[in-house]
Design a protein around this motif. Sequence first.
Motif, PDB file in Angstrom:
ATOM      1  N   THR B 170       1.086  10.247   6.868  1.00 58.36           N
ATOM      2  CA  THR B 170       1.505   9.770   5.555  1.00 58.36           C
ATOM      3  C   THR B 170       1.154   8.294   5.477  1.00 58.36           C
ATOM      4  O   THR B 170       1.370   7.554   6.443  1.00 58.36           O
ATOM      5  CB  THR B 170       3.026   9.945   5.364  1.00 58.36           C
ATOM      6  N   ILE B 171       0.602   7.880   4.368  1.00 60.24           N
ATOM      7  CA  ILE B 171       0.354   6.458   4.138  1.00 60.24           C
ATOM      8  C   ILE B 171       1.501   5.904   3.308  1.00 60.24           C
ATOM      9  O   ILE B 171       1.910   6.521   2.321  1.00 60.24           O
ATOM     10  CB  ILE B 171      -1.000   6.263   3.412  1.00 60.24           C
ATOM     11  N   ASN B 172       2.035   4.772   3.731  1.00 60.21           N
ATOM     12  CA  ASN B 172       3.075   4.087   2.960  1.00 60.21           C
ATOM     13  C   ASN B 172       2.464   2.862   2.311  1.00 60.21           C
ATOM     14  O   ASN B 172       1.862   2.042   2.996  1.00 60.21           O
ATOM     15  CB  ASN B 172       4.190   3.582   3.883  1.00 60.21           C
ATOM     16  N   ALA B 173       2.657   2.744   1.018  1.00 63.50           N
ATOM     17  CA  ALA B 173       2.145   1.553   0.341  1.00 63.50           C
ATOM     18  C   ALA B 173       3.218   1.009  -0.577  1.00 63.50           C
ATOM     19  O   ALA B 173       3.867   1.757  -1.309  1.00 63.50           O
ATOM     20  CB  ALA B 173       0.897   1.911  -0.457  1.00 63.50           C
ATOM     21  N   VAL B 174       3.434  -0.282  -0.502  1.00 67.28           N
ATOM     22  CA  VAL B 174       4.415  -0.936  -1.356  1.00 67.28           C
ATOM     23  C   VAL B 174       3.658  -1.769  -2.392  1.00 67.28           C
ATOM     24  O   VAL B 174       2.776  -2.553  -2.048  1.00 67.28           O
ATOM     25  CB  VAL B 174       5.349  -1.837  -0.525  1.00 67.28           C
ATOM     26  N   ILE B 175       4.015  -1.560  -3.641  1.00 67.30           N
ATOM     27  CA  ILE B 175       3.289  -2.200  -4.744  1.00 67.30           C
ATOM     28  C   ILE B 175       4.032  -3.443  -5.235  1.00 67.30           C
ATOM     29  O   ILE B 175       5.238  -3.408  -5.462  1.00 67.30           O
ATOM     30  CB  ILE B 175       3.135  -1.209  -5.926  1.00 67.30           C
ATOM     31  N   HIS B 176       3.284  -4.497  -5.403  1.00 67.18           N
ATOM     32  CA  HIS B 176       3.848  -5.756  -5.919  1.00 67.18           C
ATOM     33  C   HIS B 176       2.707  -6.523  -6.578  1.00 67.18           C
ATOM     34  O   HIS B 176       1.571  -6.029  -6.650  1.00 67.18           O
ATOM     35  CB  HIS B 176       4.494  -6.553  -4.783  1.00 67.18           C
ATOM     36  N   ARG B 177       3.009  -7.744  -6.974  1.00 67.03           N
ATOM     37  CA  ARG B 177       2.064  -8.506  -7.781  1.00 67.03           C
ATOM     38  C   ARG B 177       0.693  -8.677  -7.117  1.00 67.03           C
ATOM     39  O   ARG B 177      -0.325  -8.689  -7.784  1.00 67.03           O
ATOM     40  CB  ARG B 177       2.680  -9.882  -8.051  1.00 67.03           C
ATOM     41  N   ALA B 178       0.670  -8.824  -5.804  1.00 65.24           N
ATOM     42  CA  ALA B 178      -0.591  -9.126  -5.131  1.00 65.24           C
ATOM     43  C   ALA B 178      -1.504  -7.904  -4.940  1.00 65.24           C
ATOM     44  O   ALA B 178      -2.661  -8.056  -4.564  1.00 65.24           O
ATOM     45  CB  ALA B 178      -0.319  -9.788  -3.784  1.00 65.24           C
ATOM     46  N   ASN B 179      -0.974  -6.682  -5.187  1.00 62.42           N
ATOM     47  CA  ASN B 179      -1.849  -5.512  -5.012  1.00 62.42           C
ATOM     48  C   ASN B 179      -1.724  -4.509  -6.154  1.00 62.42           C
ATOM     49  O   ASN B 179      -2.305  -3.429  -6.096  1.00 62.42           O
ATOM     50  CB  ASN B 179      -1.569  -4.826  -3.663  1.00 62.42           C
ATOM     51  N   VAL B 180      -0.974  -4.872  -7.172  1.00 64.08           N
ATOM     52  CA  VAL B 180      -0.659  -3.907  -8.238  1.00 64.08           C
ATOM     53  C   VAL B 180      -1.916  -3.378  -8.930  1.00 64.08           C
ATOM     54  O   VAL B 180      -1.974  -2.218  -9.346  1.00 64.08           O
ATOM     55  CB  VAL B 180       0.347  -4.516  -9.261  1.00 64.08           C
ATOM     56  N   ALA B 181      -2.950  -4.187  -8.972  1.00 65.58           N
ATOM     57  CA  ALA B 181      -4.182  -3.745  -9.629  1.00 65.58           C
ATOM     58  C   ALA B 181      -4.866  -2.636  -8.840  1.00 65.58           C
ATOM     59  O   ALA B 181      -5.703  -1.915  -9.382  1.00 65.58           O
ATOM     60  CB  ALA B 181      -5.138  -4.932  -9.790  1.00 65.58           C
ATOM     61  N   ARG B 182      -4.519  -2.494  -7.562  1.00 66.66           N
ATOM     62  CA  ARG B 182      -5.205  -1.501  -6.730  1.00 66.66           C
ATOM     63  C   ARG B 182      -4.275  -0.381  -6.271  1.00 66.66           C
ATOM     64  O   ARG B 182      -4.551   0.294  -5.275  1.00 66.66           O
ATOM     65  CB  ARG B 182      -5.833  -2.199  -5.517  1.00 66.66           C
ATOM     66  N   ALA B 183      -3.198  -0.139  -7.011  1.00 70.38           N
ATOM     67  CA  ALA B 183      -2.257   0.929  -6.622  1.00 70.38           C
ATOM     68  C   ALA B 183      -2.992   2.266  -6.515  1.00 70.38           C
ATOM     69  O   ALA B 183      -2.871   2.986  -5.508  1.00 70.38           O
ATOM     70  CB  ALA B 183      -1.109   1.012  -7.621  1.00 70.38           C
ATOM     71  N   ALA B 184      -3.747   2.603  -7.537  1.00 71.78           N
ATOM     72  CA  ALA B 184      -4.429   3.899  -7.528  1.00 71.78           C
ATOM     73  C   ALA B 184      -5.532   3.935  -6.465  1.00 71.78           C
ATOM     74  O   ALA B 184      -5.788   4.974  -5.853  1.00 71.78           O
ATOM     75  CB  ALA B 184      -5.004   4.203  -8.908  1.00 71.78           C
ATOM     76  N   ASP B 185      -6.177   2.781  -6.215  1.00 68.33           N
ATOM     77  CA  ASP B 185      -7.187   2.725  -5.148  1.00 68.33           C
ATOM     78  C   ASP B 185      -6.563   3.077  -3.802  1.00 68.33           C
ATOM     79  O   ASP B 185      -7.211   3.649  -2.930  1.00 68.33           O
ATOM     80  CB  ASP B 185      -7.765   1.306  -5.002  1.00 68.33           C
ATOM     81  N   MET B 186      -5.286   2.720  -3.645  1.00 68.04           N
ATOM     82  CA  MET B 186      -4.631   3.018  -2.375  1.00 68.04           C
ATOM     83  C   MET B 186      -4.449   4.525  -2.197  1.00 68.04           C
ATOM     84  O   MET B 186      -4.506   5.022  -1.074  1.00 68.04           O
ATOM     85  CB  MET B 186      -3.315   2.248  -2.252  1.00 68.04           C
ATOM     86  N   VAL B 187      -4.261   5.222  -3.304  1.00 64.10           N
ATOM     87  CA  VAL B 187      -4.181   6.687  -3.212  1.00 64.10           C
ATOM     88  C   VAL B 187      -5.553   7.235  -2.796  1.00 64.10           C
ATOM     89  O   VAL B 187      -5.661   8.065  -1.885  1.00 64.10           O
ATOM     90  CB  VAL B 187      -3.730   7.320  -4.544  1.00 64.10           C
ATOM     91  N   ASP B 188      -6.607   6.737  -3.438  1.00 67.67           N
ATOM     92  CA  ASP B 188      -7.967   7.184  -3.081  1.00 67.67           C
ATOM     93  C   ASP B 188      -8.237   6.907  -1.603  1.00 67.67           C
ATOM     94  O   ASP B 188      -8.802   7.729  -0.881  1.00 67.67           O
ATOM     95  CB  ASP B 188      -9.015   6.439  -3.919  1.00 67.67           C
ATOM     96  N   PHE B 189      -7.809   5.734  -1.183  1.00 63.53           N
ATOM     97  CA  PHE B 189      -8.017   5.314   0.193  1.00 63.53           C
ATOM     98  C   PHE B 189      -7.278   6.250   1.161  1.00 63.53           C
ATOM     99  O   PHE B 189      -7.825   6.675   2.185  1.00 63.53           O
ATOM    100  CB  PHE B 189      -7.522   3.868   0.317  1.00 63.53           C
ATOM    101  N   ALA B 190      -6.056   6.597   0.807  1.00 62.62           N
ATOM    102  CA  ALA B 190      -5.263   7.507   1.657  1.00 62.62           C
ATOM    103  C   ALA B 190      -5.944   8.870   1.776  1.00 62.62           C
ATOM    104  O   ALA B 190      -5.949   9.482   2.843  1.00 62.62           O
ATOM    105  CB  ALA B 190      -3.850   7.658   1.093  1.00 62.62           C
TER     106      ALA B 190
END
Lengths: 94, 389
Positions: B170-190
Amino acid sequence: MTVEELAPESRPHLLRGVKLKNDQVRKTWVLLAPERYLRLNAISVDILQRCDGDAALSTIVDDLAEKYSADRTLIERDVRSLLNSLLEKRMLGL
Amino acid sequence: MTTQTAPQVSAQVSNQVPVQAPALQPPSAMLAELTYRCPLACPYCSNPLQMGGRETEMPTEAWQDIFTQAAALGVLHVHMSGGEPASRRDLRELVAHCAGLGLYTNLITSGVGLTKASFAELAAAGLDHVQLSIQDAEAKSADWIGGYEGGFAKKLEVASWVAEEGLPLTINAVIHRANVARAADMVDFAVRLGARRIEIAHTQYYGWALHNRAHLMPTREQSEKAYAEVEERRIRYKGQIVIDHVAPDYHAKFPKACMSGWGRMSMNVTPQGKVLPCHAAETIPGLEFWNAREKSLAEIWASSPGFNAYRGDDWMQEPCRSCERKAVDFGGCRCQAMALVGDAAACDPICSKSPRHNLIAEIAARDSAEEVAGFTPRRIERAREKSPV
Ligand code: SF4
Ligand code: SF4
């Protein structure tokens, strides 16, 4: 990667990290998976105990239809509905 | 610790007989915070601001005893967390002990501190599942957020070992101001990493995250866009990856069912042995929590005043007390009510029915912004200010 689909010749098995457990505290069988557990009823346990990666779906259905002296179509519907829900949750391999 | 979602202990009941609910159900999950030590310094870390170092940690045998009691009490999942659990040299022994007890053993890790050999040993010892945190979908930003050069590359390596061992990831990702633009990219990455699941959580403001709120909170527009883009991935990746998505609290209408209810399904054990209903519980003044080195786990679960304080609904005030959602969200989060309105028994102000709900919009208006700068990295010692990339 394409999503797998159940066919009569599929050989379903629980993926690594998905385990059946007879929970002595809750007095029920549970299916343990990453961050979740499902309480299982008797028929679900019977189905999943047969999902060993060797038995084909059609064999599992035949076997259960015999065990429960029940209509094969009904059994198949139950088996498919359980297995499809586990496929969607990434708990089952074919 | 590297997860922002409370351990999900929702018993999903599919086509089964309902089970008699006794007054107090056994706990199903334990979050074992083995250590607060961590090579990373995530500004949203949910650990407390004051953390005990190595010399305060429980020895191997004390943890093993706790796990033995946990299994007997009905715990099904043990989440080995921290800090970074791999900072403990006895991690393999602890995993082996849990596996021997039939506990489902989950490792919540940043990946830093693991080697290929040590990971293979954990797998051989009976580890069931790995949760690997990522700070962003791109290396430079990820390493900056986590405050650890080379951390991102390390995670790629760890993910490949998990895949080689055939363990679920499982990949855990926490979203905040410094990465919010890439939230969906993190799903692709996972998905590319072969993860079966992703926990993607908008920052919840406790511990270091609360301390850094003014530097972490994105604008409502950013949050909503990120949220919608991640939701869209659900359909795209159906059957490939399970997405557990935690919505941004401060922009919600109803609060989350924090911990699936206080003291209902899970317990946290700190590196020093204190047993808590959640990792922020000690921020509520006046509650008495017991230590597993002094009392049995069964006694703590049943009788610790801190656990009993917010069980059931006797403690509730209006509007929760007469609300039909109280069995769904349990009035939200006690620690958040404490932190924001100064009363842990109040309705969580995230709820639009809370008389103090306007506070949330005020905080969001004040603290949310696009500019990324100046958070305090999480450290066991005292904090220093950090300048942007
Ligand atoms: S600093 Fe980051 S990696 Fe370390 S425990 Fe906190 S959230 Fe997890
Ligand atoms: S009033 Fe209380 S119980 Fe009702 S939705 Fe809001 S937080 Fe939940």
